[in-house]
Design a protein around this motif. Structure first.
Motif, PDB file in Angstrom:
ATOM      1  N   GLU A 174      22.657  23.518  71.742  1.00 55.27           N
ATOM      2  CA  GLU A 174      22.476  21.726  72.267  1.00 55.27           C
ATOM      3  C   GLU A 174      22.412  21.429  70.843  1.00 55.27           C
ATOM      4  OE1 GLU A 174      23.847  18.474  75.113  1.00 55.27           O
ATOM      5  OE2 GLU A 174      24.749  19.747  75.065  1.00 55.27           O
ATOM      6  N   GLU A 175      20.687  21.263  71.122  1.00 59.60           N
ATOM      7  CA  GLU A 175      19.968  20.562  70.121  1.00 59.60           C
ATOM      8  C   GLU A 175      19.509  21.503  69.249  1.00 59.60           C
ATOM      9  OE1 GLU A 175      15.230  20.613  71.508  1.00 59.60           O
ATOM     10  OE2 GLU A 175      16.383  20.270  73.606  1.00 59.60           O
ATOM     11  N   VAL A 176      19.185  22.402  69.073  1.00 56.00           N
ATOM     12  CA  VAL A 176      20.112  23.142  67.855  1.00 56.00           C
ATOM     13  C   VAL A 176      21.031  22.487  66.925  1.00 56.00           C
ATOM     14  CG1 VAL A 176      20.164  24.731  66.380  1.00 56.00           C
ATOM     15  CG2 VAL A 176      18.316  25.287  68.282  1.00 56.00           C
ATOM     16  N   GLU A 177      22.198  22.254  66.513  1.00 58.96           N
ATOM     17  CA  GLU A 177      23.276  21.508  66.749  1.00 58.96           C
ATOM     18  C   GLU A 177      23.209  20.778  66.366  1.00 58.96           C
ATOM     19  OE1 GLU A 177      25.625  23.304  65.150  1.00 58.96           O
ATOM     20  OE2 GLU A 177      25.115  25.006  65.982  1.00 58.96           O
ATOM     21  N   THR A 178      22.358  19.450  66.982  1.00 56.38           N
ATOM     22  CA  THR A 178      22.220  17.929  66.840  1.00 56.38           C
ATOM     23  C   THR A 178      21.105  18.206  65.810  1.00 56.38           C
ATOM     24  OG1 THR A 178      21.408  17.606  69.520  1.00 56.38           O
ATOM     25  CG2 THR A 178      20.961  16.335  68.207  1.00 56.38           C
ATOM     26  N   PHE A 179      20.482  18.537  66.163  1.00 53.76           N
ATOM     27  CA  PHE A 179      18.833  18.865  64.761  1.00 53.76           C
ATOM     28  C   PHE A 179      19.788  19.560  63.638  1.00 53.76           C
ATOM     29  CE2 PHE A 179      15.093  20.969  62.198  1.00 53.76           C
ATOM     30  CZ  PHE A 179      14.745  19.919  62.185  1.00 53.76           C
ATOM     31  N   LYS A 180      20.720  20.683  63.301  1.00 48.30           N
ATOM     32  CA  LYS A 180      20.936  20.427  62.247  1.00 48.30           C
ATOM     33  C   LYS A 180      22.081  19.588  61.412  1.00 48.30           C
ATOM     34  CE  LYS A 180      21.712  25.610  62.635  1.00 48.30           C
ATOM     35  NZ  LYS A 180      22.610  26.568  62.943  1.00 48.30           N
ATOM     36  N   THR A 181      22.496  18.728  62.508  1.00 48.06           N
ATOM     37  CA  THR A 181      23.689  17.351  62.349  1.00 48.06           C
ATOM     38  C   THR A 181      22.769  16.756  61.546  1.00 48.06           C
ATOM     39  OG1 THR A 181      23.604  17.009  64.080  1.00 48.06           O
ATOM     40  CG2 THR A 181      25.470  18.329  63.312  1.00 48.06           C
ATOM     41  N   THR A 182      21.658  16.376  61.907  1.00 45.71           N
ATOM     42  CA  THR A 182      20.302  15.079  61.985  1.00 45.71           C
ATOM     43  C   THR A 182      20.000  15.661  60.380  1.00 45.71           C
ATOM     44  OG1 THR A 182      19.518  15.244  63.567  1.00 45.71           O
ATOM     45  CG2 THR A 182      20.948  14.380  64.394  1.00 45.71           C
ATOM     46  N   GLN A 183      19.683  16.374  60.366  1.00 48.45           N
ATOM     47  CA  GLN A 183      18.406  17.317  59.752  1.00 48.45           C
ATOM     48  C   GLN A 183      19.855  16.468  57.743  1.00 48.45           C
ATOM     49  OE1 GLN A 183      15.451  18.138  60.089  1.00 48.45           O
ATOM     50  NE2 GLN A 183      14.868  18.193  58.240  1.00 48.45           N
ATOM     51  N   GLU A 184      18.364  15.863  57.531  1.00 52.80           N
ATOM     52  CA  GLU A 184      19.383  15.278  55.737  1.00 52.80           C
ATOM     53  C   GLU A 184      18.761  16.244  54.783  1.00 52.80           C
ATOM     54  OE1 GLU A 184      17.997  11.077  54.656  1.00 52.80           O
ATOM     55  OE2 GLU A 184      18.829  10.651  56.850  1.00 52.80           O
ATOM     56  N   PRO A 185      19.452  16.304  53.775  1.00 53.73           N
ATOM     57  CA  PRO A 185      18.976  17.788  52.410  1.00 53.73           C
ATOM     58  C   PRO A 185      17.704  16.449  52.031  1.00 53.73           C
ATOM     59  CG  PRO A 185      21.298  16.873  52.118  1.00 53.73           C
ATOM     60  CD  PRO A 185      20.739  16.352  53.562  1.00 53.73           C
ATOM     61  N   ALA A 186      16.807  17.708  51.446  1.00 55.11           N
ATOM     62  CA  ALA A 186      15.569  17.073  50.497  1.00 55.11           C
ATOM     63  C   ALA A 186      16.659  16.497  49.487  1.00 55.11           C
ATOM     64  CB  ALA A 186      14.587  18.579  50.397  1.00 55.11           C
ATOM     65  N   THR A 187      16.045  15.712  48.959  1.00 55.26           N
ATOM     66  CA  THR A 187      16.068  15.142  48.209  1.00 55.26           C
ATOM     67  C   THR A 187      15.261  15.155  46.907  1.00 55.26           C
ATOM     68  OG1 THR A 187      14.898  12.947  48.507  1.00 55.26           O
ATOM     69  CG2 THR A 187      17.628  13.294  49.011  1.00 55.26           C
ATOM     70  N   GLY A 188      14.135  15.655  46.929  1.00 53.95           N
ATOM     71  CA  GLY A 188      13.183  15.980  45.866  1.00 53.95           C
ATOM     72  C   GLY A 188      12.400  17.126  45.829  1.00 53.95           C
TER      73      GLY A 188
END
Length: 121
Positions: free
Chosen positions: A90-104
Protein backbone atom coordinates in the motif's frame (compact mmCIF):
# COMPACT_ATOMS: atom_id res chain seq x y z
CA UNK A 1 -0.47 -38.61 -10.33
CA UNK A 2 -1.49 -37.38 -6.89
CA UNK A 3 -4.76 -39.28 -7.12
CA UNK A 4 -2.89 -42.45 -8.05
CA UNK A 5 -0.54 -42.10 -5.05
CA UNK A 6 -3.48 -41.50 -2.70
CA UNK A 7 -5.14 -44.65 -4.02
CA UNK A 8 -1.89 -46.58 -3.76
CA UNK A 9 -1.61 -45.65 -0.08
CA UNK A 10 -5.25 -45.64 1.04
CA UNK A 11 -6.37 -48.95 -0.48
CA UNK A 12 -3.87 -51.09 1.49
CA UNK A 13 -4.73 -49.18 4.69
CA UNK A 14 -8.44 -49.82 4.09
CA UNK A 15 -7.77 -53.52 3.49
CA UNK A 16 -5.74 -53.80 6.71
CA UNK A 17 -8.48 -52.02 8.68
CA UNK A 18 -11.17 -54.29 7.24
CA UNK A 19 -9.14 -57.41 8.10
CA UNK A 20 -8.52 -56.04 11.61
CA UNK A 21 -12.24 -55.41 12.10
CA UNK A 22 -13.21 -58.90 10.90
CA UNK A 23 -10.55 -60.62 13.00
CA UNK A 24 -11.40 -58.69 16.19
CA UNK A 25 -15.19 -58.67 16.24
CA UNK A 26 -15.44 -60.53 19.56
CA UNK A 27 -17.31 -58.48 22.17
CA UNK A 28 -15.26 -57.16 25.08
CA UNK A 29 -16.38 -55.45 28.26
CA UNK A 30 -14.98 -51.97 28.71
CA UNK A 31 -15.25 -50.86 32.33
CA UNK A 32 -15.17 -47.14 33.03
CA UNK A 33 -14.91 -47.56 36.82
CA UNK A 34 -11.28 -48.21 37.83
CA UNK A 35 -12.12 -48.82 41.51
CA UNK A 36 -14.88 -51.44 41.08
CA UNK A 37 -14.46 -53.13 37.67
CA UNK A 38 -17.06 -55.76 38.54
CA UNK A 39 -19.76 -53.03 38.76
CA UNK A 40 -21.84 -53.17 35.58
CA UNK A 41 -23.29 -49.66 35.79
CA UNK A 42 -20.28 -48.15 34.01
CA UNK A 43 -19.46 -51.10 31.77
CA UNK A 44 -19.93 -51.11 28.01
CA UNK A 45 -19.76 -54.25 25.86
CA UNK A 46 -18.51 -53.49 22.35
CA UNK A 47 -16.57 -55.33 19.65
CA UNK A 48 -12.82 -55.13 20.11
CA UNK A 49 -12.26 -53.36 16.79
CA UNK A 50 -14.41 -50.44 18.05
CA UNK A 51 -12.04 -50.01 20.98
CA UNK A 52 -9.03 -50.16 18.65
CA UNK A 53 -10.52 -47.69 16.14
CA UNK A 54 -11.67 -45.33 18.91
CA UNK A 55 -8.19 -45.32 20.44
CA UNK A 56 -6.68 -44.68 17.01
CA UNK A 57 -9.12 -41.84 16.27
CA UNK A 58 -8.54 -40.28 19.69
CA UNK A 59 -4.78 -40.42 19.11
CA UNK A 60 -5.09 -38.74 15.72
CA UNK A 61 -7.32 -35.99 17.14
CA UNK A 62 -5.08 -35.34 20.15
CA UNK A 63 -1.98 -35.37 17.95
CA UNK A 64 -3.61 -32.89 15.58
CA UNK A 65 -4.41 -30.53 18.46
CA UNK A 66 -0.87 -30.82 19.81
CA UNK A 67 0.65 -29.98 16.44
CA UNK A 68 -1.82 -27.11 15.94
CA UNK A 69 -0.92 -25.57 19.30
CA UNK A 70 2.83 -26.00 18.76
CA UNK A 71 2.67 -24.29 15.36
CA UNK A 72 0.80 -21.28 16.77
CA UNK A 73 3.87 -19.06 16.85
CA UNK A 74 4.56 -19.76 13.17
CA UNK A 75 0.99 -18.92 12.20
CA UNK A 76 1.24 -15.71 14.24
CA UNK A 77 4.49 -14.74 12.48
CA UNK A 78 2.93 -15.50 9.08
CA UNK A 79 -0.06 -13.27 9.89
CA UNK A 80 2.26 -10.49 11.01
CA UNK A 81 4.36 -10.83 7.83
CA UNK A 82 1.24 -10.77 5.63
CA UNK A 83 0.03 -7.57 7.34
CA UNK A 84 3.45 -5.97 6.96
CA UNK A 85 3.66 -6.96 3.28
CA UNK A 86 0.18 -5.54 2.63
CA UNK A 87 1.13 -2.33 4.41
CA UNK A 88 4.34 -2.02 2.38
CA UNK A 89 2.48 -2.70 -0.89
CA UNK A 90 0.00 0.00 0.00
CA UNK A 91 2.86 2.38 0.83
CA UNK A 92 4.56 1.66 -2.51
CA UNK A 93 1.31 2.25 -4.41
CA UNK A 94 0.77 5.53 -2.55
CA UNK A 95 4.33 6.57 -3.34
CA UNK A 96 3.86 5.72 -7.03
CA UNK A 97 0.65 7.73 -7.33
CA UNK A 98 1.98 10.79 -5.50
CA UNK A 99 5.34 10.83 -7.27
CA UNK A 100 5.38 13.54 -9.94
CA UNK A 101 7.28 12.87 -13.16
CA UNK A 102 10.50 14.83 -13.59
CA UNK A 103 9.94 17.93 -15.76
CA UNK A 104 13.56 18.83 -16.44
CA UNK A 105 16.89 17.16 -16.83
CA UNK A 106 18.25 15.41 -13.76
CA UNK A 107 21.84 16.55 -14.42
CA UNK A 108 23.02 20.15 -13.97
CA UNK A 109 22.87 22.34 -17.05
CA UNK A 110 26.11 22.55 -19.05
CA UNK A 111 28.34 25.50 -18.30
CA UNK A 112 27.45 25.74 -14.62
CA UNK A 113 30.09 25.15 -12.01
CA UNK A 114 29.32 22.15 -9.84
CA UNK A 115 28.76 22.92 -6.18
CA UNK A 116 30.85 25.97 -5.47
CA UNK A 117 33.79 25.13 -7.73
CA UNK A 118 34.96 27.93 -10.00
CA UNK A 119 33.74 27.87 -13.58
CA UNK A 120 36.67 27.07 -15.94
CA UNK A 121 34.84 27.63 -19.17
Amino acid sequence: MKRFLETLILVPIAVVLAVLAVANRTPVSLSLDPFRPEETALTVTVPLYWVIFAALALGVILGGFAVWFRQGRYRKAARRNRREAAHLREEVETFKTTQEPATGPALPAPGRAPLGLPNRA
